[in-house]
Design an enzyme around this catalytic site. Structure first.
Site, mmCIF file in Angstrom:
data_model
loop_
_atom_site.group_PDB
_atom_site.id
_atom_site.type_symbol
_atom_site.label_atom_id
_atom_site.label_comp_id
_atom_site.label_asym_id
_atom_site.label_seq_id
_atom_site.Cartn_x
_atom_site.Cartn_y
_atom_site.Cartn_z
ATOM 1 C CB SER A 37 -0.909 0.013 1.221
ATOM 2 O OG SER A 37 -1.587 1.246 1.320
ATOM 3 C CG HIS B 261 -3.724 -1.214 -2.297
ATOM 4 N ND1 HIS B 261 -4.745 -2.010 -2.781
ATOM 5 C CD2 HIS B 261 -4.287 -0.379 -1.391
ATOM 6 C CE1 HIS B 261 -5.878 -1.682 -2.180
ATOM 7 N NE2 HIS B 261 -5.631 -0.679 -1.346
ATOM 8 C CG ASP C 290 -5.180 2.732 0.272
ATOM 9 O OD1 ASP C 290 -6.176 2.020 0.058
ATOM 10 O OD2 ASP C 290 -4.161 2.315 0.850
ATOM 11 C CG MET D 243 -8.363 7.747 1.326
ATOM 12 S SD MET D 243 -7.613 7.808 2.969
ATOM 13 C CE MET D 243 -6.690 6.270 2.962
ATOM 14 C CG HIS E 142 -9.174 0.732 -1.840
ATOM 15 N ND1 HIS E 142 -8.782 0.552 -0.536
ATOM 16 C CD2 HIS E 142 -10.536 0.709 -1.829
ATOM 17 C CE1 HIS E 142 -9.842 0.432 0.231
ATOM 18 N NE2 HIS E 142 -10.924 0.528 -0.522
ATOM 19 C CG MET F 178 -11.351 3.847 0.449
ATOM 20 S SD MET F 178 -10.115 3.763 1.775
ATOM 21 C CE MET F 178 -8.615 3.921 0.793
ATOM 22 C CG MET G 183 -11.970 -2.169 3.369
ATOM 23 S SD MET G 183 -10.288 -1.782 2.844
ATOM 24 C CE MET G 183 -9.722 -0.770 4.224
ATOM 25 N N GLY H 1 -9.470 4.784 5.694
ATOM 26 C CA GLY H 1 -9.197 6.198 5.839
ATOM 27 C C GLY H 1 -7.853 6.525 6.444
ATOM 28 C CG PHE H 2 -7.026 7.565 9.425
ATOM 29 C CD1 PHE H 2 -6.402 8.801 9.361
ATOM 30 C CD2 PHE H 2 -8.399 7.516 9.580
ATOM 31 C CE1 PHE H 2 -7.148 9.966 9.461
ATOM 32 C CE2 PHE H 2 -9.151 8.673 9.682
ATOM 33 C CZ PHE H 2 -8.522 9.910 9.617
ATOM 34 N N GLY I 171 -1.906 2.116 9.436
ATOM 35 C CA GLY I 171 -1.350 1.750 10.728
ATOM 36 C C GLY I 171 -2.330 1.241 11.764
ATOM 37 C CG ASP J 10 -6.260 -2.251 2.445
ATOM 38 O OD1 ASP J 10 -5.332 -2.125 3.253
ATOM 39 O OD2 ASP J 10 -6.651 -1.321 1.707
ATOM 40 N N GLY J 11 -5.568 -4.035 5.501
ATOM 41 C CA GLY J 11 -5.668 -3.482 6.844
ATOM 42 C C GLY J 11 -5.028 -4.336 7.911
#
Length: 219
Positions: free
Chosen positions: A7, A32, A34, A36, A65, A67, A136, A141-142, A144, A174-175
């Site tokens: 990511s 990947h 992300d 947003m 991805h 979002m 997910m 959205g964040f 870590g 993812d996550g």
């Protein structure tokens, strides 16, 4: 073999092009991305211009991805920026099926994603049109965040749905993915592991990527 899609949310944004080269040379299968919009999720990352600017650094497939709300409005822009696979969320407002159709019309692969609190049944209407299902395992959205293990049964459900319906669907997670949680996911049926901080914190991520690729379903 399991695919690994680092990511770029965890990359150094001041040198995204070089970071892209880094994951490519480390053996990653996809990159990947992300995206947003500050509406579907509270954070804002980057859009088509940034993606287009780093496309020249590597031929690695771009796994975008989205979002974002009403994603059908932006499919052409992300496709033209160089994305190879575009995933939209089943929870987003707008014509989600229309967005997936447009992705296919652009000659790309379409994905559908669901958040941790979303019942897996909500994604079922979109699976017949999906090349990928993205589960997910953190709240989007964040980066870590910690892995939400309650989401693992969704992976198995989608895998069994695909088998029962004769569909070849990549199942991405993812996550909070690391060597331990990643193995849990592939055991449940995942075929793609998206990982951010657990990979980018490594000086050399090649050994980890090579090891993760050996993961496979054990059920």
């Amino acid at each position: 073999m399991t695919k690994v899609s680092p990511s770029m949310l965890s990359a150094d944004f001041s040198k995204l092009g070089q970071e892209l080269v880094r994951i490519d040379e480390a053996g990653a299968d996809w990159a990947h991305l992300d995206v947003m919009d500050g509406m579907f999720v509270p954070n804002i990352t980057f859009g088509p211009p940034v993606i287009k600017s780093i496309r020249k650094y590597s031929d690695i497939p771009f796994d975008a991805h989205l979002m974002i709300q009403d994603p059908v409005r932006y499919i052409d822009a992300f496709a033209d920026a160089g994305c190879d696979l575009i995933t939209v969320h089943c929870e987003a407002v707008g014509d989600i099926k229309g967005a997936m159709d447009r992705i296919h019309e652009k000659g790309l692969k379409a994905g559908i994603s669901l958040n941790p609190e979303t019942p897996v049944s909500d994604v079922e209407p979109f699976l017949p049109y999906a090349d990928l299902a993205l589960v997910m395992t953190v709240h989007p959205g964040f980066g870590g965040q910690s892995f939400i293990s309650d989401c693992v049964p969704k992976i198995t459900w989608i895998s069994e749905w695909a088998e029962e319906n004769g569909r070849e669907v990549e199942i991405s997670v993812d996550g909070g993915v690391n060597p331990v949680t990643g193995k849990q996911c592939t055991d449940a049926g995942a075929t793609v592991l998206v990982a951010g901080s657990s990979l980018f914190k490594l000086d050399d991520m090649a050994p980890a990527i090579a090891e993760w690729k050996k993961y496979g379903r054990s059920l």
